[in-house]
Design a protein around this motif. Structure first.
Motif, PDB file in Angstrom:
ATOM      1  N   LEU A  84       9.029  23.295  -5.554  1.00  0.00           N
ATOM      2  CA  LEU A  84      10.149  22.352  -5.444  1.00  0.00           C
ATOM      3  C   LEU A  84       9.930  21.361  -4.302  1.00  0.00           C
ATOM      4  O   LEU A  84      10.123  20.157  -4.463  1.00  0.00           O
ATOM      5  N   PHE A  85       9.505  21.883  -3.146  1.00  0.00           N
ATOM      6  CA  PHE A  85       9.325  20.989  -2.003  1.00  0.00           C
ATOM      7  C   PHE A  85       8.205  19.993  -2.248  1.00  0.00           C
ATOM      8  O   PHE A  85       8.316  18.817  -1.894  1.00  0.00           O
ATOM      9  N   ASN A  87       7.220  18.884  -5.100  1.00  0.00           N
ATOM     10  CA  ASN A  87       7.709  17.926  -6.093  1.00  0.00           C
ATOM     11  C   ASN A  87       8.587  16.877  -5.422  1.00  0.00           C
ATOM     12  O   ASN A  87       8.559  15.700  -5.774  1.00  0.00           O
ATOM     13  N   ALA A  88       9.358  17.304  -4.425  1.00  0.00           N
ATOM     14  CA  ALA A  88      10.289  16.383  -3.792  1.00  0.00           C
ATOM     15  C   ALA A  88       9.602  15.484  -2.775  1.00  0.00           C
ATOM     16  O   ALA A  88       9.888  14.294  -2.699  1.00  0.00           O
ATOM     17  N   HIS A  91       5.146  13.934  -4.307  1.00  0.00           N
ATOM     18  CA  HIS A  91       5.261  13.905  -5.767  1.00  0.00           C
ATOM     19  C   HIS A  91       3.916  13.658  -6.449  1.00  0.00           C
ATOM     20  O   HIS A  91       3.598  14.290  -7.455  1.00  0.00           O
TER      21      HIS A  91
ATOM     22  N   LEU B  21      17.869  32.398  -1.977  1.00  0.00           N
ATOM     23  CA  LEU B  21      16.944  31.482  -1.312  1.00  0.00           C
ATOM     24  C   LEU B  21      16.574  30.321  -2.227  1.00  0.00           C
ATOM     25  O   LEU B  21      16.541  29.151  -1.816  1.00  0.00           O
ATOM     26  N   LEU B  22      16.315  30.670  -3.506  1.00  0.00           N
ATOM     27  CA  LEU B  22      15.899  29.634  -4.451  1.00  0.00           C
ATOM     28  C   LEU B  22      17.040  28.671  -4.737  1.00  0.00           C
ATOM     29  O   LEU B  22      16.829  27.458  -4.851  1.00  0.00           O
ATOM     30  N   THR B  25      17.202  26.317  -1.890  1.00  0.00           N
ATOM     31  CA  THR B  25      16.107  25.345  -1.935  1.00  0.00           C
ATOM     32  C   THR B  25      16.354  24.305  -3.010  1.00  0.00           C
ATOM     33  O   THR B  25      16.118  23.107  -2.803  1.00  0.00           O
ATOM     34  N   ASN B  26      16.835  24.778  -4.155  1.00  0.00           N
ATOM     35  CA  ASN B  26      17.066  23.864  -5.268  1.00  0.00           C
ATOM     36  C   ASN B  26      18.101  22.815  -4.874  1.00  0.00           C
ATOM     37  O   ASN B  26      17.914  21.625  -5.116  1.00  0.00           O
ATOM     38  N   LEU B  28      18.740  21.822  -1.990  1.00  0.00           N
ATOM     39  CA  LEU B  28      18.159  20.960  -0.962  1.00  0.00           C
ATOM     40  C   LEU B  28      17.254  19.883  -1.550  1.00  0.00           C
ATOM     41  O   LEU B  28      17.199  18.756  -1.067  1.00  0.00           O
ATOM     42  N   THR B  29      16.511  20.252  -2.610  1.00  0.00           N
ATOM     43  CA  THR B  29      15.480  19.340  -3.100  1.00  0.00           C
ATOM     44  C   THR B  29      15.879  18.592  -4.364  1.00  0.00           C
ATOM     45  O   THR B  29      15.159  17.690  -4.782  1.00  0.00           O
ATOM     46  N   ARG B  32      16.159  14.805  -4.092  1.00  0.00           N
ATOM     47  CA  ARG B  32      14.868  14.203  -3.788  1.00  0.00           C
ATOM     48  C   ARG B  32      13.951  14.188  -5.010  1.00  0.00           C
ATOM     49  O   ARG B  32      13.230  13.227  -5.261  1.00  0.00           O
ATOM     50  N   ILE B  33      13.965  15.285  -5.780  1.00  0.00           N
ATOM     51  CA  ILE B  33      13.092  15.351  -6.953  1.00  0.00           C
ATOM     52  C   ILE B  33      13.522  14.309  -7.979  1.00  0.00           C
ATOM     53  O   ILE B  33      12.694  13.588  -8.539  1.00  0.00           O
ATOM     54  N   ALA B  36      12.386  11.057  -6.777  1.00  0.00           N
ATOM     55  CA  ALA B  36      10.940  10.894  -6.897  1.00  0.00           C
ATOM     56  C   ALA B  36      10.548  10.620  -8.341  1.00  0.00           C
ATOM     57  O   ALA B  36       9.695   9.772  -8.624  1.00  0.00           O
ATOM     58  N   LEU B  37      11.201  11.336  -9.271  1.00  0.00           N
ATOM     59  CA  LEU B  37      10.893  11.123 -10.692  1.00  0.00           C
ATOM     60  C   LEU B  37      11.268   9.701 -11.098  1.00  0.00           C
ATOM     61  O   LEU B  37      10.540   9.030 -11.821  1.00  0.00           O
ATOM     62  N   GLU B  40       8.894   7.247  -9.715  1.00  0.00           N
ATOM     63  CA  GLU B  40       7.646   7.263 -10.470  1.00  0.00           C
ATOM     64  C   GLU B  40       7.774   6.355 -11.699  1.00  0.00           C
ATOM     65  O   GLU B  40       6.896   5.544 -11.998  1.00  0.00           O
TER      66      GLU B  40
END
Lengths: 225, 206, 341
Positions: A84-85, A87-88, A91, B21-22, B25-26, B28-29, B32-33, B36-37, B40
């Motif tokens: 995940l990190f 990817n973020a 990339h 934890l996951l 994290t999810n 958190l990101t 951003r993901i 980023a996508l 792109e």
């Protein structure tokens, strides 16, 4: 200095790639450039350190019967976090490493260290082991990636735009294709064995050849002598 | 019994910890993901489209034809449509599918970019290089025979990489055919003021 | 120390009595057998043939010498095996290949194909083919670049082609164009004599057969591998030709074009990398034939001789295992049955 010894053993003496010959799937698949090698190495280093720490912390709580499922859950968690990190925040690198990031879960180095080391040693030593093994893995991948990229593409891509390319070089494509991975790994293994036996001979120690190898005809590493 | 309970509880606790934890994290990101996508996609669109001032990835037209859905991204400057981009995939690549992003403007192919491919490095992978992609660009969509010179068309192939070159042409041609067929629906303007999301005509994208 | 690793305790197999045959003598005969094909290559390709053959021979001998020297082993280049490898490698190269690429091929052939395994006799793969395949994969453009070649046509118009016959056929079939050749008697005879485009040593089936006859007469090769190899290709070609004439070429065309003769006569018959028994030879030849035909007919490459021989080289230990001759006096079906040795 046990901490120091556990830290440096992964770099050479018990290098996961060249000595333990573990984690061959990413070793052969992603070492087509230095950048990919370093990315994979860092990701593995992170997972290795985290899983070693957690496994070492929980080593007295986890019953022996279910230790492997527990290790795998821990490892898979950290791999997903890396996935995940990356990817973020990286990339493009995530795109070029692709499927091999999730596949870190099944990298034998990580489960191997959890089972063989972290589940039997204290937090402190497990940390050293994880860092050392991870760095050794990263350096091994980078060495292999550098050889293959230099021969097969005529360039060295350290990170993103930090790139050095040979002008007018006709690339030896075999090196970055799949068979080149095996050939390069074999050659580097041979060189390491050669150097090690040389060093041993110089310091007067006796080197025993691996029992199962037929060393009569091959003298690449001078084990046979 | 006590033993089994202990196994179950330890595993449960570890899995719950991992899940927590996951989840964290999810959370958190996730943004951003997504960013980023999107970046792109926008990067590819910026590369193939002329200068624009809207968000083409939010101004889309979707067309169902030939069993698959095509998404056309419309680029505007001051509200008028200056170009259209689309993604097309050919399954005739040597190492796997080849995905291209094509930008079209004024009845010409503006620019072509390879999005994904698995061709042989140094050989088929040369389809991503500009000298090859330039062979497609600034050509009239309607008046060009979209085929390799070898197959009776006008595109020069890459030496020793006929299959890869042909696959790129195939991807391009498929997309351009759909574009020509539905040109009206695609370029028909929905005033941006009426539909801030754009593309209401043929099914808006959220 | 492990006693098995000590050379003094290694028990060597027979023969214990020397017949006088040396590796050098065999290799010299192979070189002699390749001379007709070399002459044809010099005739058709001129300077380029001379350049590549000498570069490969010198390159292979030099690499062999360097490897043996580096490993502190007896030098042994005088057994001429590196010369044979060099000549075979050159025979497998297109005439326009740059010299430095040929030298890279020599390094791969002798270094990675032979010396890392311990030198002559221990290599699992034919070194010359290892070199050729490494070059084909690494420099695909240079390895498929052919000089323009005047092709005799039945209409006596001199067409110029820059492809090998098999390459031209593959291109025509994949793009739906008509066949580039009529494959009538005259064209085939021309191909047989060597008037076709191709690698240095493969163009003339006639010269290759002449040399192979010498090897056969001297007893260094047996008929089993070449006959089953070429026979299998011919059989499959006939079957496909009968069922799908539009997408295939005649049997005779398969036999006189490409590297089939060179592969079947000189490289599949390599003593080190082919099976030991006659029965094994038959399996080996048939396997090579099937693979070659499959690649030629349906594969991405126009020619598949080198890949098929290398693949069958990999199967050689397996073939040896399953074609092991029965030990005399053991394992017969019935004691009354007459045993044949």
């Amino acid at each position: 200095m046990t901490f120091y010894r556990e830290l440096i053993k992964g770099l050479w003496r018990e290098n996961p790639i060249f000595r333990l010959v573990l984690g061959m799937c990413p070793t052969l698949a992603v070492t087509t450039s230095v950048e990919n090698s370093l990315g994979m190495g860092m990701a593995t280093l992170f997972v290795l350190v985290c899983s070693n720490l957690v496994v070492s912390l929980l080593r007295n709580l986890i019953p022996a019967k279910v230790r492997i499922p527990c290790f795998i859950v821990v490892i898979a968690t950290f791999v997903t976090i890396v996935d995940l990190f990356m990817n973020a925040f990286a990339h493009a690198l995530h795109g070029s490493l692709g499927l091999f990031i999730p596949l870190i879960v099944v990298n034998c180095v990580i489960l191997g260290r959890a089972e063989a080391f972290a589940s039997k040693h204290a937090l402190w030593l497990s940390l050293a082991d994880g860092i050392g093994m991870g760095l050794g893995f990263t350096l091994g991948l980078a060495a292999l990636g550098a050889c293959r990229e230099l021969l097969g593409a005529g360039s060295l891509t350290v990170w993103g735009d930090i790139k050095w390319a040979l002008e007018g070089y006709e690339p030896f494509l075999l090196a970055i294709l799949a068979p080149g991975g095996f050939i390069a790994l074999g050659c580097l293994l041979g060189v390491m064995n050669h150097v090690q036996s040389r060093l041993a001979a110089r310091s007067g120690r006796h080197v025993t050849p691996p029992q199962h190898l037929d060393c009569r005809h091959c003298v690449m590493c001078r084990f046979g002598k | 019994m006590k033993q089994t309970l202990r196994l179950i509880s330890v595993l449960t606790v570890i899995c719950a910890g991992a899940g927590a934890l996951l989840g964290w994290t999810n959370a958190l990101t996730r943004d951003r993901i997504a960013a980023a996508l999107r970046e792109e996609k926008l990067g590819a669109l910026r590369a193939v489209l002329p200068v624009y001032d809207n968000a083409p990835d939010r101004d889309t037209v979707r067309i169902q034809t030939g069993g698959r859905e095509w998404t056309f991204y419309r680029a505007r400057r001051n509200g008028t449509c200056v170009g259209v981009a689309f993604e097309s995939v050919s399954d005739q690549g040597y190492g796997g599918p080849i995905a291209v992003m094509v930008g079209v403007t004024n009845g010409m192919v503006n620019r072509v970019e390879i999005l994904r491919h698995a061709e042989t490095p140094g050989l088929g992978a040369r389809i991503t290089e500009r000298p090859f992609l330039r062979r497609f660009e600034q050509r009239s969509i309607r008046d060009t025979v979209w085929a390799l010179r070898k197959d009776g068309g006008v595109i020069d192939r890459i030496t020793a990489a006929t299959i890869s070159s042909r696959a790129v042409v195939d991807a391009l041609k498929k997309g351009l055919d759909v574009y020509l067929e539905h040109k009206k629906e695609i370029t028909e303007d929905a005033p941006p003021s009426l539909s801030p999301q754009g593309g209401v005509k043929n099914g808006a994208t959220p | 120390m492990n006693p098995q690793a000590d050379p003094r305790f290694v028990v060597s197999p027979s023969p214990h009595v020397h017949s006088g045959v040396t590796v050098r003598r065999i290799m010299l005969d192979v070189v002699i057998a390749m001379l007709p094909a070399l002459a044809v290559a010099l005739w058709f390709f001129g300077w380029n043939a001379l350049r590549l053959v000498s570069a490969c021979v010198v390159g292979c001998v030099a690499v062999e010498w360097l490897c043996r020297r580096g490993m502190r082993r007896d030098i042994g280049v005088t057994d001429l095996s590196a010369v044979v490898t060099g000549m075979l490698l050159a025979f497998n190269l297109p005439p326009t290949l740059p010299t430095w690429m040929a030298v890279v091929g020599c390094a791969v052939a002798v270094g990675l194909g032979k010396q890392v395994f311990g030198g002559i006799g221990y290599n699992p793969f034919n070194p010359a083919l290892v070199g050729r395949v490494a070059l084909t994969i690494s420099f695909p453009v240079a390895m498929t670049r052919w000089t323009p070649w005047r092709v005799p046509s039945p209409l006596s118009i001199e067409a110029v082609t820059t492809a090998t016959p098999l390459g031209a056929v593959k291109t025509a079939l994949s793009s739906g164009e008509p066949m580039p050749y009529a494959f009538d008697g005259r064209t085939l005879l021309d191909f047989f004599l060597g008037n076709q485009n191709g690698c240095l040593g493969e163009v003339s089936a006639a010269a290759l057969l002449l040399g192979a006859a010498y090897l056969l007469a001297r007893g260094w090769i047996s008929w089993h591998i070449p006959v089953t190899y070429v026979g299998t290709v011919a059989l499959l070609a006939a079957a496909v030709r009968a069922t799908d004439p539009a997408h295939s070429i005649p049997v005779a065309a398969h036999l006189v074009t490409g590297g089939l003769m060179l592969g079947a006569l000189y490289m599949a018959t390599d003593m080190v990398t082919s099976p030991m028994t006659k029965r094994g030879h038959l399996v080996f030849g048939a396997g090579c034939g099937v693979l070659t035909f499959v690649i030629r007919q349906w594969g991405g490459y126009p020619e598949g001789v080198s890949f098929s021989i290398l693949l069958m080289n990999a199967c050689t230990p397996l073939i040896n295992r399953y074609t092991r001759p029965r030990v005399f006096g053991h394992g017969g079906r019935s004691p009354a049955r007459k045993t044949t040795a």
